[in-house]
Design an enzyme around this catalytic site. Structure first.
Site, mmCIF file in Angstrom:
data_model
loop_
_atom_site.group_PDB
_atom_site.id
_atom_site.type_symbol
_atom_site.label_atom_id
_atom_site.label_comp_id
_atom_site.label_asym_id
_atom_site.label_seq_id
_atom_site.Cartn_x
_atom_site.Cartn_y
_atom_site.Cartn_z
ATOM 1 N N LYS A 291 0.844 -1.216 0.000
ATOM 2 C CA LYS A 291 0.000 0.000 0.000
ATOM 3 C C LYS A 291 0.869 1.252 0.000
ATOM 4 C CE LYS A 291 0.961 1.140 4.499
ATOM 5 N NZ LYS A 291 1.741 2.307 4.885
ATOM 6 N N VAL B 239 10.872 -4.851 2.346
ATOM 7 C CA VAL B 239 10.850 -5.162 3.779
ATOM 8 C C VAL B 239 11.106 -3.876 4.577
ATOM 9 C CG1 VAL B 239 11.991 -6.507 5.589
ATOM 10 C CG2 VAL B 239 11.676 -7.485 3.309
ATOM 11 N N ALA B 240 10.274 -3.641 5.613
ATOM 12 C CA ALA B 240 10.372 -2.413 6.427
ATOM 13 C C ALA B 240 10.433 -1.185 5.525
ATOM 14 C CB ALA B 240 11.594 -2.472 7.354
ATOM 15 N N GLY C 51 7.615 0.771 4.570
ATOM 16 C CA GLY C 51 6.498 1.709 4.669
ATOM 17 C C GLY C 51 5.359 1.341 3.734
ATOM 18 N N MET C 52 5.370 0.083 3.235
ATOM 19 C CA MET C 52 4.312 -0.354 2.322
ATOM 20 C C MET C 52 3.501 -1.512 2.894
ATOM 21 S SD MET C 52 5.967 0.019 -1.448
ATOM 22 C CE MET C 52 4.342 -0.211 -2.177
ATOM 23 N N ALA C 53 3.603 -1.708 4.205
ATOM 24 C CA ALA C 53 2.825 -2.727 4.912
ATOM 25 C C ALA C 53 3.145 -4.152 4.459
ATOM 26 C CB ALA C 53 1.313 -2.448 4.803
ATOM 27 N N GLY D 234 4.978 -6.527 5.996
ATOM 28 C CA GLY D 234 4.786 -7.474 7.100
ATOM 29 C C GLY D 234 3.305 -7.701 7.364
ATOM 30 N N SER D 235 2.538 -6.622 7.315
ATOM 31 C CA SER D 235 1.085 -6.729 7.520
ATOM 32 C C SER D 235 0.450 -7.551 6.414
ATOM 33 C CB SER D 235 0.444 -5.335 7.531
ATOM 34 O OG SER D 235 1.037 -4.535 8.514
ATOM 35 N N ASP E 209 -2.068 -2.051 10.210
ATOM 36 C CA ASP E 209 -2.267 -2.045 8.755
ATOM 37 C C ASP E 209 -2.835 -3.360 8.224
ATOM 38 O OD1 ASP E 209 -1.267 0.512 8.531
ATOM 39 O OD2 ASP E 209 0.761 -0.125 7.984
HETATM 40 O O1 C5P Z 1 0.277 -1.528 14.793
HETATM 41 P P1 C5P Z 1 1.683 -1.781 14.432
HETATM 42 O O2 C5P Z 1 2.252 -2.985 15.118
HETATM 43 O O3 C5P Z 1 1.930 -1.800 12.968
HETATM 44 O O4 C5P Z 1 2.506 -0.538 14.986
HETATM 45 C C1 C5P Z 1 3.901 -0.549 15.116
HETATM 46 C C2 C5P Z 1 4.332 0.637 15.962
HETATM 47 O O5 C5P Z 1 4.124 1.860 15.242
HETATM 48 C C3 C5P Z 1 3.569 0.806 17.273
HETATM 49 O O6 C5P Z 1 4.134 0.053 18.288
HETATM 50 C C4 C5P Z 1 3.717 2.306 17.510
HETATM 51 O O7 C5P Z 1 4.996 2.604 18.048
HETATM 52 C C5 C5P Z 1 3.683 2.887 16.104
HETATM 53 N N1 C5P Z 1 2.330 3.331 15.710
HETATM 54 C C6 C5P Z 1 1.796 4.464 16.281
HETATM 55 N N2 C5P Z 1 0.533 4.877 15.920
HETATM 56 C C7 C5P Z 1 -0.173 4.206 14.992
HETATM 57 C C8 C5P Z 1 0.356 3.043 14.381
HETATM 58 C C9 C5P Z 1 1.619 2.624 14.776
HETATM 59 O O8 C5P Z 1 2.425 5.120 17.119
HETATM 60 N N3 C5P Z 1 -1.386 4.650 14.629
#
Ligand code: C5P
Length: 308
Positions: A13, A105-106, A108-110, A112-113, A146
Site C-alpha cells: 500500500k 521489507v520495512a 512503509g508499504m505494509a 509485514g502486515s 495495517d
Molecule cells: O500496529 P503496528 O504494530 O503496525 O505498529 C507498530 C508501531 O508503530 C507501534 O508500536 C507504535 O509505536 C507505532 N504506531 C503508532 N501509531 C499508529 C500506528 C503505529 O504510534 N497509529
C-alpha cells in the site's frame, strides 16, 4: 479440508495522506489516513505439513532476492497471525508457510502486515472456517494497525490506529513510481522522531483533506498529486536525509506529486499515465540517487486466494 495448500496474493500500500494526531496513552497515535493498495504483491502459501505429528505447529520459509534479515520466528507477523488463528479456532494440523516477497521489507508499504493478512485468509480457506471479510479484518487488527487494510485492499480511509476502515470513493487508476531503499526504517522509531520534532507544539486531531477526497472522487491525478501529504515525512527525512534528495529529483523530473510512503523509506511518485511513469523510472534510475525503481498501479484488490 478438500485441499492441502492455499496461496493468497496480497498487495502493498501507499498512504495518499497520513495525518498523525497526538500520542495516546497506549503508545499509539490516533491517525487519519487514506490507504491505496498498489500492484506490488507478496504470495503467501500455506500448506498442510507432510509431518502431521511434528511438534512445531508452523514453519516459515522466505523466498526473496535478499531473504537475509527477514525473521522466520515469532517476530514475523505471519507467525503471529498463524498462532492467533490456531489458538482461536483450535487448529492442530501443522502447516508450512512460504512467503514469496516482492513488497519491500520495512519499506512503509505494509509488507509485514500483508504477510499476516495472507496467512489469515489462507488459513480461513484451507481449514474451511467460513469467516467473513470483516471477521478476518477484526482478527487482523489484533496483529497490526495495517493488517485490516491488507485484507480489504482498494482505497480506504483508516482511523483509530489505522485499523478502522471506511471504503473511499475513488475513480480511475493511478500510475505510481516507487523508489525503493535497500535499508528499511523502523515504524516505532519514525513515530518517536515525529513526536520529538513536534515537541511543545499543539497537535490537533488527525483529519483527511477535503481536496484529496475531491481529487479521488473525480479521478483527477494532477489534483491528487498536489494533495499528497504525510505527517511522518519530516521524521523519515530527519532520520534518512537522502529521502529529501530522492523527493527533489522525482519532482524535478515532472512527477505530479511525491511522498514518503507510511513510515518510509519507500518514496512514491504519482505519474500522469503509464508512459510518464516509464519516463520517470528511467530518469530516477539514471540520476544515481535511487538503486531500485519500480512501477505499480492502484487501486488493486486486497488479499485474494489465487491457487489451491
Ligand atoms: O500496529 P503496528 O504494530 O503496525 O505498529 C507498530 C508501531 O508503530 C507501534 O508500536 C507504535 O509505536 C507505532 N504506531 C503508532 N501509531 C499508529 C500506528 C503505529 O504510534 N497509529
Amino acid at each position: 479440508m478438500a485441499h492441502d495448500h492455499v496461496t493468497v496474493r496480497v498487495p502493498g500500500k501507499v498512504n495518499l495522506q497520513l495525518s498523525v494526531g497526538p500520542l495516546r496513552d497506549d503508545g499509539y497515535h490516533d491517525i487519519a489516513t487514506l490507504f491505496q493498495a498498489v500492484s506490488i504483491f507478496d504470495d503467501v502459501k500455506v500448506a498442510l505439513s507432510g509431518e502431521r505429528d511434528r511438534k512445531e505447529r508452523f514453519s516459515i520459509e522466505i523466498k526473496a532476492d535478499h531473504p537475509h534479515g527477514i525473521p522466520t520466528d515469532k517476530s514475523n507477523l505471519a507467525y503471529i497471525a498463524a498462532e492467533l488463528m490456531f489458538n482461536r479456532f483450535q487448529l492442530e494440523t501443522p502447516i508450512d508457510i512460504t512467503i514469496e516477497k516482492r513488497i519491500p521489507v520495512a519499506g512503509g508499504m505494509a509488507g509485514g502486515s500483508a504477510n499476516a493478512a495472507g496467512v489469515i485468509v489462507a488459513i480461513d480457506s484451507l481449514f474451511s472456517l467460513g469467516l467473513s471479510k470483516s471477521e478476518m479484518e477484526e482478527i487482523g487488527a489484533e496483529i497490526g494497525s495495517d493488517v485490516p487494510f491488507s485484507i480489504s485492499g482498494g482505497t480506504a480511509v483508516g482511523t483509530g490506529r489505522g485499523e478502522q476502515l471506511t471504503p473511499a470513493l475513488a475513480r480511475g487508476e493511478y500510475s505510481w513510481v516507487l523508489a525503493l531503499s535497500s535499508n528499511g526504517l523502523s515504524t516505532p522509531a519514525i513515530y518517536k522522531e515525529c513526536d520529538r520534532l513536534r515537541e511543545g507544539m499543539e497537535i490537533s486531531a488527525p483529519q483527511i483533506n477535503e481536496s484529496l477526497m475531491h481529487a479521488l472522487r473525480s479521478g483527477d491525478a494532477k489534483a491528487l498529486g498536489k494533495s499528497l501529504q504525510n505527517d511522518l515525512q519530516p521524521a523519515a527525512c530527519s532520520i534518512r536525509p537522502a529521502l529529501r534528495l530522492i523527493l527533489d529529483v522525482g519532482m524535478d523530473y515532472g512527477a505530479l506529486g511525491g511522498i514518503v510512503s507510511g513510515s518510509g523509506p519507500t518514496v512514491a511518485f504519482l505519474a500522469e499515465d503509464e508512459d510518464h511513469a516509464l519516463d520517470l523510472v528511467v530518469a530516477l534510475t539514471s540520476s544515481g540517487v535511487v538503486g531500485n525503481v519500480v512501477r505499480a498501479s492502484g487501486p488493486v484488490v486486497g488479499a485474494t486466494v489465487i491457487d489451491r
